[in-house]
Design a protein around this motif. Structure first.
Motif, PDB file in Angstrom:
ATOM      1  N   GLY A   1     -16.616  18.404  -2.764  1.00  0.00           N
ATOM      2  CA  GLY A   1     -16.713  17.583  -3.966  1.00  0.00           C
ATOM      3  C   GLY A   1     -16.624  16.105  -3.639  1.00  0.00           C
ATOM      4  N   ARG A   2     -16.248  15.324  -4.640  1.00  0.00           N
ATOM      5  CA  ARG A   2     -16.231  13.872  -4.467  1.00  0.00           C
ATOM      6  C   ARG A   2     -15.174  13.445  -3.441  1.00  0.00           C
ATOM      7  NH1 ARG A   2     -11.932  11.681  -7.089  1.00  0.00           N
ATOM      8  NH2 ARG A   2     -10.889  12.943  -8.692  1.00  0.00           N
ATOM      9  N   ASP A   3     -15.420  12.316  -2.844  1.00  0.00           N
ATOM     10  CA  ASP A   3     -14.518  11.764  -1.842  1.00  0.00           C
ATOM     11  C   ASP A   3     -13.237  11.274  -2.514  1.00  0.00           C
ATOM     12  OD1 ASP A   3     -13.322  10.697   0.355  1.00  0.00           O
ATOM     13  OD2 ASP A   3     -14.745   9.056   0.627  1.00  0.00           O
TER      14      ASP A   3
ATOM     15  N   VAL B   1      -8.358  22.642   4.791  1.00  0.00           N
ATOM     16  CA  VAL B   1      -9.104  23.751   4.206  1.00  0.00           C
ATOM     17  C   VAL B   1     -10.403  23.212   3.629  1.00  0.00           C
ATOM     18  CG1 VAL B   1      -9.046  25.676   2.572  1.00  0.00           C
ATOM     19  CG2 VAL B   1      -6.928  24.895   3.662  1.00  0.00           C
ATOM     20  N   GLY B   2     -11.487  23.519   4.283  1.00  0.00           N
ATOM     21  CA  GLY B   2     -12.771  22.952   3.903  1.00  0.00           C
ATOM     22  C   GLY B   2     -13.155  23.208   2.462  1.00  0.00           C
TER      23      GLY B   2
ATOM     24  N   LEU C   1       0.846  -1.183   0.000  1.00  0.00           N
ATOM     25  CA  LEU C   1       0.000   0.000   0.000  1.00  0.00           C
ATOM     26  C   LEU C   1       0.888   1.242   0.000  1.00  0.00           C
ATOM     27  CD1 LEU C   1      -2.891   1.213   0.302  1.00  0.00           C
ATOM     28  CD2 LEU C   1      -2.496   1.195   2.783  1.00  0.00           C
ATOM     29  N   VAL C   2       0.671   2.135  -0.955  1.00  0.00           N
ATOM     30  CA  VAL C   2       1.437   3.379  -1.028  1.00  0.00           C
ATOM     31  C   VAL C   2       0.463   4.543  -1.062  1.00  0.00           C
ATOM     32  CG1 VAL C   2       3.403   2.337  -2.209  1.00  0.00           C
ATOM     33  CG2 VAL C   2       1.541   3.295  -3.557  1.00  0.00           C
ATOM     34  N   SER C   3       0.917   5.689  -0.579  1.00  0.00           N
ATOM     35  CA  SER C   3       0.055   6.872  -0.571  1.00  0.00           C
ATOM     36  C   SER C   3       0.035   7.510  -1.951  1.00  0.00           C
ATOM     37  CB  SER C   3       0.552   7.880   0.473  1.00  0.00           C
ATOM     38  OG  SER C   3       1.887   8.251   0.180  1.00  0.00           O
ATOM     39  N   ARG C   4      -0.921   8.394  -2.145  1.00  0.00           N
ATOM     40  CA  ARG C   4      -1.107   9.038  -3.442  1.00  0.00           C
ATOM     41  C   ARG C   4      -1.259  10.540  -3.253  1.00  0.00           C
ATOM     42  NH1 ARG C   4      -6.405   8.798  -7.286  1.00  0.00           N
ATOM     43  NH2 ARG C   4      -5.461   9.495  -9.236  1.00  0.00           N
ATOM     44  N   ARG C   5      -0.698  11.288  -4.178  1.00  0.00           N
ATOM     45  CA  ARG C   5      -0.797  12.742  -4.107  1.00  0.00           C
ATOM     46  C   ARG C   5      -2.039  13.231  -4.856  1.00  0.00           C
ATOM     47  NH1 ARG C   5       5.355  15.026  -5.157  1.00  0.00           N
ATOM     48  NH2 ARG C   5       6.265  14.223  -3.227  1.00  0.00           N
ATOM     49  N   HIS C   6      -2.732  14.185  -4.242  1.00  0.00           N
ATOM     50  CA  HIS C   6      -3.864  14.840  -4.871  1.00  0.00           C
ATOM     51  C   HIS C   6      -3.581  16.332  -4.945  1.00  0.00           C
ATOM     52  CE1 HIS C   6      -6.781  11.616  -5.320  1.00  0.00           C
ATOM     53  NE2 HIS C   6      -6.459  11.181  -4.120  1.00  0.00           N
ATOM     54  N   LEU C   7      -3.947  16.941  -6.049  1.00  0.00           N
ATOM     55  CA  LEU C   7      -3.665  18.353  -6.246  1.00  0.00           C
ATOM     56  C   LEU C   7      -4.270  19.213  -5.140  1.00  0.00           C
ATOM     57  CD1 LEU C   7      -2.545  20.631  -8.004  1.00  0.00           C
ATOM     58  CD2 LEU C   7      -4.683  20.600  -9.300  1.00  0.00           C
ATOM     59  N   ARG C   8      -5.503  18.937  -4.776  1.00  0.00           N
ATOM     60  CA  ARG C   8      -6.178  19.809  -3.815  1.00  0.00           C
ATOM     61  C   ARG C   8      -5.632  19.672  -2.398  1.00  0.00           C
ATOM     62  NH1 ARG C   8     -12.655  20.296  -5.055  1.00  0.00           N
ATOM     63  NH2 ARG C   8     -12.497  20.787  -7.276  1.00  0.00           N
TER      64      ARG C   8
END
Length: 326
Positions: A303-305, A297-298, A281-288
């Motif tokens: 948006g989508r999960d 930051v709410g 299992l590896v982590s993933r980067r998300h732009l937001r």
């Protein structure tokens, strides 16, 4: 591209000037992992905190980091952090890691500080420079800047009480070292400025890089003052071939297979031959969320999960998992 400003990370590491780095100058205390370019794997941090003995890590400083989420075995690190003798975090958020800190030192936000992307210039497709002033003024103008906080922590690590750390002296000392790497006299160069801090360093790196004015030697060259007069930045053109120039090896050839990597190939081969039913299992980067920095930051989390698990269809089929399963 040819950078418009140089960074200290692009300078030769002391002890590795010959261009043929001797990795493994020291090893970690518990696992014996070899040092590479002055660093060791972050996966070693947990065991160095939890294993008693001489050299055991008893204190930790994090700067805008969240290792409980971003390092291997983060759940175990979460359990270990409360056992530290001291933990200090420089951060704007109370998150999975900083919640364990004895002290959280909040610096200004990214919108309250000036910005120059000097760390990215060596990988850009154009030789450009840009300076962005702060978007907002800080509510408390007397609050310490982030660089002042970090210098005070540096002094604290030497055993000096925080209130006795001479921030200006340490700032001048580091500036003098940066001048030394460029063949300049730090004390004389400092006389050209009425201030210290990051902008003085940025001006130095702009002026002594490829397009700089070299403090008057090239009158049409780049300075921070000139850059500030161009709010959209200055573009000096596309990248040009320069590999021989930047190589530090004595023969000016790229070392694709240094010996320390070749020696470790058997361990890699055995790892690749592990059982097929073993998943990692590896982590993933998300732009937001930007590596979890912005997940407090709410507005950015709407948006989508995005807290989802991605798995290869073949691996899923072997385990009886179908798309849409709960």
């Amino acid at each position: 591209a040819t950078p418009t400003a140089w960074t200290i990370t692009s300078q030769t590491i002391p002890g590795l000037e010959d261009g043929a780095p001797n990795f493994g100058r020291y090893q970690t205390r518990v696992r014996g992992a070899k040092e590479v370019l002055g660093q060791v794997p972050v996966s070693c941090m947990l065991e160095e905190i939890t294993t008693p003995g001489e050299g055991q890590i008893k204190a930790l400083i994090t700067v805008a980091g969240n290792p409980v989420l971003s390092t291997p075995g983060g759940d175990k690190l979460d359990e270990a952090l409360p056992n530290l003798d001291a933990m200090i975090s420089v951060d704007l958020w109370l998150n999975e890691t900083t919640r364990h800190a004895d002290v959280i030192l909040p610096g200004p936000s990214g919108l309250e500080q000036p910005h120059s992307a000097d760390l990215l210039l060596g990988a850009a497709i154009n030789s450009f420079a840009r300076y962005s002033p702060p978007v907002f003024l800080r509510e408390d103008p007397d609050a310490p800047e982030e660089w002042e906080i970090l210098i005070r922590l540096t002094g604290l690590c030497t055993g000096t009480p925080a209130e006795d750390v001479d921030i200006a002296a340490l700032d001048d000392g580091w500036f003098d070292y940066m001048c030394f790497t460029q063949g300049l006299d730090g004390a004389e160069t400092r006389k050209k400025y009425g201030h210290g801090g990051p902008e003085r360093m940025l001006d130095l790196t702009l002026r002594t890089a490829a397009f700089g004015d070299r403090y008057g030697e090239n009158p049409d060259g780049l300075t921070l003052e000139k850059l500030k007069a161009h709010p959209d930045g200055i573009n000096y053109g596309p990248m040009v071939p320069r590999v021989p120039e930047v190589l530090g090896t004595a023969d000016k050839k790229i070392r694709l297979a240094p010996q320390y990597l070749l020696d470790d190939l058997p361990r890699l081969a055995s790892r690749l031959e592990r059982a097929d039913d073993e998943l990692v299992l590896v982590s993933r980067r998300h732009l937001r969320s930007n590596n979890s920095w912005l997940h407090n930051v709410g507005a950015l989390m709407k948006g989508r999960d995005r807290c989802t698990l991605l798995i290869h269809s073949r691996d899923a089929a072997m385990r009886g998992i179908a798309d849409g399963d709960n």
